[in-house]
Design a protein around this motif. Structure first.
Motif, mmCIF file in Angstrom:
data_model
loop_
_atom_site.group_PDB
_atom_site.id
_atom_site.type_symbol
_atom_site.label_atom_id
_atom_site.label_comp_id
_atom_site.label_asym_id
_atom_site.label_seq_id
_atom_site.Cartn_x
_atom_site.Cartn_y
_atom_site.Cartn_z
ATOM 1 N N ASN A 454 0.758 -1.051 0.080
ATOM 2 C CA ASN A 454 0.056 0.017 0.030
ATOM 3 C C ASN A 454 0.694 1.222 -0.029
ATOM 4 O O ASN A 454 0.261 2.343 -0.227
ATOM 5 N N TYR A 455 2.053 1.114 0.454
ATOM 6 C CA TYR A 455 2.899 2.255 0.292
ATOM 7 C C TYR A 455 3.877 2.405 -1.020
ATOM 8 O O TYR A 455 4.387 3.435 -1.251
ATOM 9 N N ALA A 456 3.680 1.533 -1.810
ATOM 10 C CA ALA A 456 4.566 1.658 -3.325
ATOM 11 C C ALA A 456 4.137 2.555 -3.868
ATOM 12 O O ALA A 456 4.922 3.249 -4.652
ATOM 13 N N TYR A 457 2.678 3.053 -4.264
ATOM 14 C CA TYR A 457 2.414 3.989 -5.066
ATOM 15 C C TYR A 457 1.451 4.928 -4.592
ATOM 16 O O TYR A 457 0.786 4.746 -3.616
ATOM 17 N N SER A 458 1.702 6.212 -5.161
ATOM 18 C CA SER A 458 0.518 7.197 -4.674
ATOM 19 C C SER A 458 0.021 8.181 -5.963
ATOM 20 O O SER A 458 0.693 7.837 -7.030
ATOM 21 N N VAL A 459 -1.165 8.657 -5.744
ATOM 22 C CA VAL A 459 -1.381 9.483 -6.794
ATOM 23 C C VAL A 459 -1.549 11.087 -6.495
ATOM 24 O O VAL A 459 -1.794 11.205 -5.194
ATOM 25 N N SER A 460 -1.468 11.993 -7.480
ATOM 26 C CA SER A 460 -1.755 13.319 -7.017
ATOM 27 C C SER A 460 -2.449 13.754 -8.467
ATOM 28 O O SER A 460 -2.773 13.013 -9.190
ATOM 29 N N ASP A 461 -2.813 15.081 -8.194
ATOM 30 C CA ASP A 461 -3.505 15.871 -9.527
ATOM 31 C C ASP A 461 -2.712 15.491 -10.717
ATOM 32 O O ASP A 461 -3.266 15.584 -11.581
ATOM 33 N N LYS A 462 -1.342 15.730 -10.480
ATOM 34 C CA LYS A 462 -0.509 15.556 -11.575
ATOM 35 C C LYS A 462 -0.098 14.106 -12.178
ATOM 36 O O LYS A 462 0.427 13.899 -13.210
ATOM 37 N N GLY A 463 -0.595 13.290 -11.368
ATOM 38 C CA GLY A 463 -0.049 12.085 -11.958
ATOM 39 C C GLY A 463 0.248 10.893 -10.705
ATOM 40 O O GLY A 463 -0.449 10.928 -9.794
ATOM 41 N N LEU A 464 1.197 9.948 -11.330
ATOM 42 C CA LEU A 464 1.383 8.848 -10.582
ATOM 43 C C LEU A 464 2.780 8.767 -9.759
ATOM 44 O O LEU A 464 3.476 8.936 -10.353
ATOM 45 N N TRP A 465 2.951 8.355 -8.456
ATOM 46 C CA TRP A 465 4.073 8.415 -7.808
ATOM 47 C C TRP A 465 4.536 7.067 -7.496
ATOM 48 O O TRP A 465 3.919 6.179 -6.981
#
Ligand SMILES: [Zn+2]
Length: 680
Positions: A454-465
């Protein structure tokens, strides 16, 4: 809300209160998707699945061994009385409460580990087991929402009032906090509300209780897991009074004169400038405050969090990401310097730079607290420095808390162990199957390992982290709801090549990929479809690759993985003139099991120009990258009855093997050291 809706709402335990909704919301581990002051939000439980390599291996051990083992322990009253306490309190069994006052909370953590595993495996047996336990927990809950088995059993057995918050060192709110967190994860993983309804009633109980309570009650906030829990309940239900409760609980801390440095409540939170006291309580407090900031944007809270983070990372954190150097200590920063009045601190941060190795406490729970806190700081800011600390703690001082087999545990995580130390330390330095009175760590480390995806990826308004690297598949939605799928192939952290293939991208839409460049990674490179990416690649920052993407696009991140010698600030007396070895995020150690019999590991010195050769070995059936190199060994080994002696010139070269620190103590009883003298 009209009257009919309100009545209906109350009947449904108000799960739809204040405009909140349980329907169609995001389902991540920590839900910052609607938090106005968090830059990032997490992907849903089950969106990111480990497929190969390091974390896939750890998750498999979690699924096959860690979770079933901890579940069996907590359901076996001969070993752990935690579930039996619930059965007695529910009137389903006879007896007395046994175990520590935080036993309920530990059981909730175990439940959370089942829920997190279920989110990936959808194993119906897990669901059934959880439902069985939840039915008993629900039966324990009092009509006003109170739930704490020691007090309820006492009342049942006519031995006490059974009323709430009688003893300030009881862990009632700690337990409730873990109930709330487990309930949110369970609800998001299963869609069910059986545990959530218990948590709603419990949170309402806390709300009503504190509404009429004096500031003295803030003292009950021992080990505040409930700040995180209450804010997560707010995020799940939308009920604004929960956020109000979390804010109030922070505001009333430090308002009485009975607070202590140990409990971080001698001084009001906003006036604190140094991290102090019990390191689990501190890190849980900071994580909970970060959650409140995510919702409120109260800068006075963020200011203190920033001060705490700088203090911890610049003065108080071990090279393994471990927190809490002292088992017992005193806080001369308290109200008096009179030796009679100095305050005892326990399992706590020491003074700045006070980082002993053999006696390092570094409770597994504190190191997990460091992950929880830094994860939240990362979500608030999108700054890679927080992901660096999170990754450091995960690979080193969190994983060291559990055996590679997944069934033995360490409560403390020292940086050295010697059989020659002529005093007995209070806690075992060999991993054990059950820690007894301090069994808080095993369920905590099991839920943490089960949740790393669950910590591997995040999202924001600009895209994928990309926060943590590991072989995985991701199928998630960007902030605007458009779908993205990708495959990540890598043998990280043993290898620095990370290959990402985009399997599905939204049409005609630009978005960015943010690749984390770890602070230790000089000369990292990013290629897009084989060509250097148009992105600023700086260690300790996320590299943003923007553009329009097509299905099948390939992104390759190359992180240099050479072994490095690390030194500490010379003000850390215990490591002066010594080095630790680190390769990528992984800290290494020497272990006596790798040395010829009679050769003392503490006589090994590392030449400044040592060349290490990485060699993949198996320990307990798990791939582990060892490092081999030529070190210097002093042959004088007799120290008996000597405190000082003349330096020997009898050095000789010797081939040594280092293994990752997290893997120490997995090949039988062993001496170990992370820090080794440097031979310049
Ligand atoms: Zn613990």
């Amino acid at each position: 809300m009209n009257k009919i809706t309100r009545t209906f709402c109350v009947a449904l335990s108000c799960i739809l209160a204040s405009g909140g909704s349980l329907v169609a919301q995001n389902k991540p581990l920590v839900n910052t998707s609607k938090s106005s002051h968090a830059k990032l939000s997490s992907v849903d439980l089950g969106d990111a699945v480990w497929t190969n390599g390091f974390w896939a291996d750890r998750f498999q051990v979690a699924q096959k061994a860690m979770v079933p083992n901890i579940w069996a322990i907590y359901n076996n009253p001969e070993v752990s009385h935690a579930f039996r306490n619930f059965e007695i309190a529910a009137g389903l069994a006879e007896g007395e409460h046994k175990g520590p006052s935080f036993h309920d909370g530990d059981f909730y953590k175990v439940l959370e580990s089942l829920a997190a595993t279920y989110a990936i495996t959808k194993d119906p047996q897990l669901d059934k087991e959880m439902d069985r336990a939840i039915a008993v927990i629900a039966k324990v809950q009092q009509p006003d929402g109170y739930i704490y088995t020691p007090a309820i059993i006492q009342k049942k057995n006519d031995k006490g009032s059974g009323s709430a918050f009688q003893d300030k060192v009881n862990f009632e709110t700690y337990n409730l906090g873990h109930l709330m967190t487990a309930a949110c994860v369970h609800h998001r993983a299963t869609g069910k509300t059986n545990l959530l309804n218990v948590a709603i009633k419990a949170t309402d109980f806390l709300y009503n209780y504190y509404k009429t309570a004096s500031p003295q009650l803030a003292r009950n906030a021992i080990c505040p897991s409930h700040y995180m829990g209450i804010v997560e309940m707010y995020r799940t239900t939308g009920d604004k009074k929960y956020l109000e409760l979390a804010q109030n609980l922070i505001n009333i801390r430090g308002l009485t004169d009975e607070g202590t440095d140990d409990n971080q409540d001698r001084i009001p939170f906003r006036d604190q400038t140094k991290a102090m006291g019990h390191a689990v309580r501190a890190s849980y407090l900071y994580a909970g405050v970060a959650d409140v900031y995510a919702e409120t944007g109260d800068k006075t809270l963020l200011n203190t969090l920033d001060l705490m983070w700088d203090d911890v990372t610049q003065h108080k954190m071990y090279v393994t990401g471990g927190l809490g150097s002292l088992y017992d200590g005193v806080s001369p920063d308290g109200t008096s310097y009179n030796p009679k009045d100095v305050q005892k601190i326990h399992q706590a941060f020491g003074r700045d730079y006070q980082l002993p190795n053999h006696t390092a406490h570094n409770e597994t729970c504190a190191n997990i607290g460091n992950v929880l806190w830094n994860w939240r700081m990362l979500q608030l800011t999108g700054k890679a420095q927080y992901a660096d600390v999170m990754e450091l703690a995960l690979y080193n001082s969190v994983l060291s808390g559990i055996s590679l087999k997944g069934t033995e545990f360490l409560y403390t995580n020292p940086l050295a162990y010697s059989d020659e130390l002529p005093f007995k330390q209070r806690w075992s330095k060999d991993r054990v199957g059950y820690i007894g009175l301090s069994n808080c760590c095993p369920p905590n480390v099991v839920r943490t390992v089960a949740e790393v995806n669950n910590y591997a990826y995040s999202v924001s308004d600009k895209g994928l982290w990309f926060n943590l690297y590991g072989g995985s598949k991701l199928a998630t939605k960007l902030k605007d709801g458009s779908e993205v799928k990708l495959t990540q192939v890598t043998n990280y952290p043993w290898d620095g090549n990370i290959n990402v293939t985009l399997d599905q991208v939204p049409r005609k839409k630009e978005f960015s990929l943010f690749m984390r460049i770890p602070g230790w990674a000089n000369d990292a490179k990013i290629l897009v479809n084989g060509k250097p990416a148009d992105a600023k690649v700086t260690p300790g920052e996320y590299a943003e690759i923007s553009g329009k993407w097509s299905k099948g696009d390939k992104v390759e991140l190359i992180l240099p993985m050479e072994a490095k010698l690390i030194e500490a600030n010379p003000l850390v007396e215990e490591t002066r003139g010594q080095v630790a070895v680190k390769r990528g995020p992984v800290v290494y150690c020497v272990e006596s099991v790798d040395f010829p019999k009679g050769q003392d590991i503490f006589n090994v010195a590392i030449p400044a120009d040592i060349q290490f050769t990485p060699k993949l070995i198996k320990i307990e059936n798990s791939d582990v990258m060892s490092l081999e190199g030529k070190a210097q060994v002093v042959q004088d080994k007799e120290w008996k009855n000597q405190l000082y002696r003349e330096v020997s010139k009898k050095d000789q070269a010797m081939q040594v093997r280092l293994v990752p620190y997290y893997a120490w103590g997995n090949r039988g009883h062993s001496e170990m050291s992370v820090w080794m003298p440097l031979n310049r």
